[in-house]
Each structure stands twice: as C-alpha cells, then as structure tokens.
Design an enzyme around this catalytic site. Structure first.
Site, mmCIF file in Angstrom:
data_model
loop_
_atom_site.group_PDB
_atom_site.id
_atom_site.type_symbol
_atom_site.label_atom_id
_atom_site.label_comp_id
_atom_site.label_asym_id
_atom_site.label_seq_id
_atom_site.Cartn_x
_atom_site.Cartn_y
_atom_site.Cartn_z
ATOM 1 N N ASP A 120 144.472 62.499 30.794
ATOM 2 C CA ASP A 120 143.462 61.696 31.495
ATOM 3 C C ASP A 120 142.730 62.555 32.536
ATOM 4 O OD1 ASP A 120 142.338 59.259 33.127
ATOM 5 O OD2 ASP A 120 143.290 58.365 31.387
ATOM 6 N N HIS A 160 140.783 57.030 37.639
ATOM 7 C CA HIS A 160 141.237 56.527 36.347
ATOM 8 C C HIS A 160 142.634 57.001 35.982
ATOM 9 C CE1 HIS A 160 141.110 56.035 31.873
ATOM 10 N NE2 HIS A 160 140.336 55.005 32.158
ATOM 11 N N SER A 452 141.923 50.904 28.517
ATOM 12 C CA SER A 452 142.586 51.985 29.262
ATOM 13 C C SER A 452 143.811 51.490 30.011
ATOM 14 C CB SER A 452 141.624 52.585 30.295
ATOM 15 O OG SER A 452 140.846 53.609 29.748
#
Length: 607
Positions: A120, A160, A452
């Site tokens: 990620d 994220h 996600s």
C-alpha cells in the site's frame, strides 16, 4: 498463399503512428538476458524480468537481443478507497469497529505463526506526508522494505496504508481501535508514489519481497485496468507455494473486473455496510470470463474471476497518521451518540436549546448548544443562525431514517462554533437531552469507505482462522472462508456478495469439523495464467494483426487455417504480437495460438 511476417507489439498496432511515444513496459528474459538491462533506466526488477520506459525504436532494439522472452504493458494500480468520513472519538477508550463483530473476529484469539504483507502507501511509523507516528500498533512485530522511488515504508504517503494496516492488526491495548487480528506481525511494502499510484511491476516486485519477509498472506487495497503475465505469475507463485493473496474488487459500482483482484490466484473482496447491505460502490464482475470471438468464443466460470466474499467497508474506523484525521464525539446527558465532524471544530459543553430547522435567529439559543433539524435551508445557514443567536455549538439531526449521521458540507458558514451531524435514529435522545458536549478536532483515527477497507478485514480474518489451523494452506483457508460466509443478496453465490459476508468463527469451526480439505467450493487455482488471443485486419484486409497475453513459454506456436486447410504453421517469440501480410481479402482465416510445443492454446478466432 504466402504470408510475410512483420513483428510488432500490441502497443505498436494500437498506437497508429505514435512511434516516438515512450511507455512503461515489463521485459521478461531468460538466463542469457542479463545484458538487456544495460543502458536502460530500470524502474524495478524481479526474477527474470524488469520494468523500463521504451519508445517503439527501443522496443524493437531490445526484442532482437539475446535472451529476450516477452514484453508487456506495465499497467498502473491505484488505491481503492472512495471517500473519507471522520467521526467518533476513540481517544478516550478503545473502540471496536462494527466489521469486527459482523465478521466474528471478536470470537477467535490470534495464535502465532502468521505474517500479513500489506502492499500500500506505507504506514505511520514516523513523521510522514499526513501526520506522525500512530502508537496503536505493536511496532516490535512490524517490518518493511523501503524503496528509493516511493520512500521509507515507515513514513506514510497518505493515510490509506495506515488505515488498511490498522484494520488488519491494530493492537488490543485499551485505546484507539482494535484490528481484526490484533497485533498480528506485518510486513509493509510501500508501492504508491507521490502522485498516489504505482505500476503492476511494482506489485510483482512486492510479492517477491513479501515472500522473502516470510509473509503467508498478502493484502492489496488497490487495483486498475489491464492484466499482464508478470504480475499474475508473481501471485500464482505465492499462492502455489501455500500463501493467500487478497485484493479489492474496486469502487466504481459496475461489473468491470479490476486487477490484480481479477486473477484466479487472487481472492477478490467486495464491501458491505453495517446493515449487511452491499456497498453501492462495490464492483461486481461476473465469475464467468469469455475468450475469443463469434463461434470460436469460449467461456470459463471460476470463483477467482469475481467477488468471493465481502466484509465491512462502509464508514470503517481505523488508524491514521497522528493528527492526520478530523474526528468528532458527541455526548447528550452523558451518553455517547454517533456523530460526524465538519470543518468547524472545537470543544464545548453546555445546556441544549432546540431551534427546529433554525431558519432564523433565536435569542433563546444564547449561550447554549443548538439542536437543529435538517431541512428547508442549507447547513451553513443553520449553523450561522445558531452562531448569530449567541449559540456556542450546533448539532444537526438528519431527517431521513436509515441514512445514518449527516456528513455536512458547510461551505458559506461565517461562524466558527463547533458543528456536528447526527442520525435521525438518535433524534429523540438528542432533542430530549438537557445538556450536551461536543469534542471535535485533529485525531489519530478516522473513517474511510471502500473495498480497500473490506480487503484488509478479510485478510485479518484469514490470519485469525489460519493461526488456529496452521497445517492448512492458504487455498484451504480461502475455501473455508467461502464455505462458511453468511449468504446475503440473491440466494447462493451472486456477483455482488460472492458467497457472502465472511465469518471467522464459523470458518474455524468448519475446519475443526471437516479438516483443512473439508469440501471446498472450488479447486485450487492452476499455476498457469489465462491465455487470451485476438486479432484484426489492416491494410485493406491484406494484413492480419495478432495479439496475445497470458502465455508462459518463451515462444508461441501460431496456426492459421482457411477452409479446413492449414495455410501457416509458425513459431514466434512470445512478445505479445505479430503481423502477417499477404492475406487474401476475400478469405476467412481461423487463428489458433498455443504455448510452444503443447496443446495448451487460447480460444481460436476468425479474421
């Protein structure tokens, strides 16, 4: 008839003259091909391949060199979160996200032996792009790999990756949030650049790094269009060696297949909400894939082509880089109420005053927290009327049941009093309360929504289940999760939920009762890729342009027939494309492309 061969890659055929344009490609080579990299700016490399930017002249030059095997486009990959909602207040206590309960993760205890590789945007282990170190992790069991292109793995490239990692394994330490598999060892690979995306070659490279780090699970909350064999083979290898790979279905709310989730060796994960409804953004590709055209078209149905399970991915509370989120809490008469922050932050406590829809100033609100119903005028005007009445804070209540808390756009507000949004279901408690407290500001925790968020939830569940059944393989864990998922939507497997919402305790009990090979719903994925081939005519129909993908051998065999008779048997380097001139414009040709020396072929097609 006599064909003349003209070598060309697929990009050349489609570029229509843009030969000077450079694009990023993946070049595969054999044991004699180390010299292919000489003189090139190699972006990333792995076992038998490297990624580089080449124009058409560069592509032609490298194809003719010793050791060259194949060349494929290097597709971009993007994070799969669609919007961020900052709400709630975990700073004073540990909160359990709804998906933990929904997926039964609170009913199992993590045992040793697991390591989840998170591919990620890095993790907040120090000061990064969004904020500082988040202390809600067991940092003693977290490792990673840094990269000169994307930076240190322990500094975030946006929130994220930290959010994803928290969903997998935030610590059970009495503060903040708790992950699906609290404290599970993790290895972090930072693949997103400063622009927020990476390439498929970066993922292939990351898979090798995950293996070297001893990870048995890979989770990827990312994806994009287009497949290539280097990326696919990397995940095939990880799976065939006993691991489990998961990836997000995507957030466009359509039936398009994203990659790497669309590879058969990767478990595709969709998202549901707290009410067991499918998320509106969750992509739902069919598990049936068609190759070839017309009468030569063939179809294959396989779980790996579509969503296999879902987990909570709507308004998911998890870790952020320290101070990188804005979060709010609301209590009424000492009882906590779900709420959503706005750009007007701050802390305030006091008596409440009900202003109805607050369409005008009201002196009764002076020195009090305004309680306001949604409707008739803008949120900004409501908050302004509260502030202009001497109000010290504003609580706006939704007027639609089932929508949850309001995430308010307060553009146009001129007062700086703290303001939050709440749900219709809590209206009676809020309106009936004598006192309220609002606390809104920077936080180490926040909400995001997307597939996600669902993907690391399933990865954490898999780690929990697997740790309690360590003799199983990743594929066997995958099958157990599907076999025990809670059916939602259309009865049986469907394109939206797959087999349903994942359930940790049910999967563990299933393996206890039936063993690791306890009747899985699908056989293990094959080691090979998906063979695809197609073509078109050009130059007035006298040239056949063929393209293919997914082949593993160094060469491909090409057979062309017309009227039942063979007009060409040829072997070409597996670089993805070839053109043959000299075709009869009035003749229909049937083309079959196979792995060299085998009967493993893509579906035949006609031109």
């Amino acid at each position: 008839m006599s064909f003349k061969v003209k070598m060309a890659c697929a990009a050349t055929l489609l570029a229509l003259g843009s030969a000077a344009h450079a694009e990023r490609v993946i070049v595969s080579y054999d044991s004699n091909g180390q010299g292919l990299k000489k003189g090139h700016d190699v972006k990333v490399e792995g076992n038998g391949w490297f990624a580089v930017e080449l124009d058409e002249n560069g592509k032609s030059a490298i194809r003719g060199q010793k050791g060259f095997k194949s060349m494929e486009k290097d597709f971009q990959r993007f994070p799969m979160a669609i919007y961020n909602d900052d709400a709630g207040d975990p700073s004073a206590q540990q909160l359990t996200p709804y998906a933990v309960y929904q997926s039964q993760a609170d009913q199992l205890v993590l045992q040793s032996g697991q390591k989840v590789c998170v591919i990620d945007s890095g993790i907040a282990g120090g000061q990064g792009e969004t904020g500082g170190k988040n202390n809600d992790f067991n940092w003693s069991v977290i490792t990673g790999d840094s990269d000169s292109g994307t930076g240190d793995w322990f500094t975030d490239g946006g929130p994220h990756g930290t959010h994803v990692a928290g969903t997998v394994g935030a610590a059970d330490n009495g503060i903040g949030v708790v992950g699906m598999a609290p404290g599970v060892p993790m290895h972090i690979i930072k693949v997103f650049n400063a622009s927020g995306w990476g390439y498929s070659s970066d993922l292939a490279y990351a898979a090798e790094k995950c293996t070297q780090a001893g990870a048995n699970i890979i989770t990827m909350s990312l994806g994009g269009g287009g497949a290539n064999s280097v990326e696919e083979n990397a995940f095939n290898t990880f799976t065939n060696n006993g691991g489990l790979v998961l990836a997000a279905a995507g957030n466009d709310g359509n039936n398009v297949r994203s990659y790497p989730a669309g590879y058969k060796s990767v478990m595709m994960v969709g998202a549901n909400d707290a009410n067991n409804n499918i998320a509106s953004f969750s992509q739902f590709p069919s598990n049936t894939k068609t190759s070839g055209r017309g009468k030569q078209a063939t179809t294959e149905t396989h779980d790996g082509y579509g969503v296999e399970v879902t987990a909570g991915g709507v308004d998911t509370l998890s870790t952020y880089p320290a101070g990188g989120a804005v979060i709010a809490s609301l209590t009424v008469d000492g009882v906590g109420v779900p709420t959503a922050a706005t750009d007007n932050t701050g802390s305030v406590s006091g008596a409440t005053y009900f202003m109805g829809t607050a369409e005008a100033t009201d002196s009764g609100a002076n020195g009090k927290i305004c309680v306001i119903d949604r409707g008739n005028i803008s949120f900004a005007d409501k908050i302004n009327n509260c502030g202009n009445s001497g109000g010290i804070g504003a609580v706006v209540i939704n007027n639609v049941a089932g929508e949850g808390v309001i995430y308010m756009d307060i553009t146009g507000v001129t007062t700086n009093i703290p303001a939050v949004g709440t749900a219709f279901e809590d209206r009676a408690a809020i309106v009936g309360a004598a006192n309220a407290s609002i606390n809104s500001g920077a936080s180490d925790y926040g909400y995001m929504s997307g597939t996600s968020m669902a993907t690391p939830a399933v990865a954490g569940v898999a780690a929990l289940v697997w740790s309690n059944h360590p003799t199983c393989t990743g594929t066997e864990i995958r099958e157990a999760l599907k076999a025990t998922a809670e059916d939602q939507g259309t009865a049986g497997r469907d394109d939206y939920f797959g087999y349903g919402i994942v359930k940790a305790k049910a999967a563990s009990d299933y393996i206890t009762a039936n063993g690791c090979q306890g009747g899985g719903t699908e056989p293990p994925p094959p080691s090979g890729g998906d063979l695809e081939a197609s073509g078109s005519r050009s130059k007035g129909g006298s040239q056949l342009d063929l393209v293919w993908s997914g082949f593993a051998s160094s060469n491909v065999d090409i057979n062309i027939t017309a009227g039942g008779s063979t007009v060409l048997d040829d072997t070409q380097v597996n670089d993805g494309a070839v053109s043959y001139s000299g075709a009869s414009k009035s003749t229909t040709y049937t083309v079959t492309i196979c792995e060299s020396g085998t009967t493993t072929c893509a579906a035949s097609f006609q031109l």
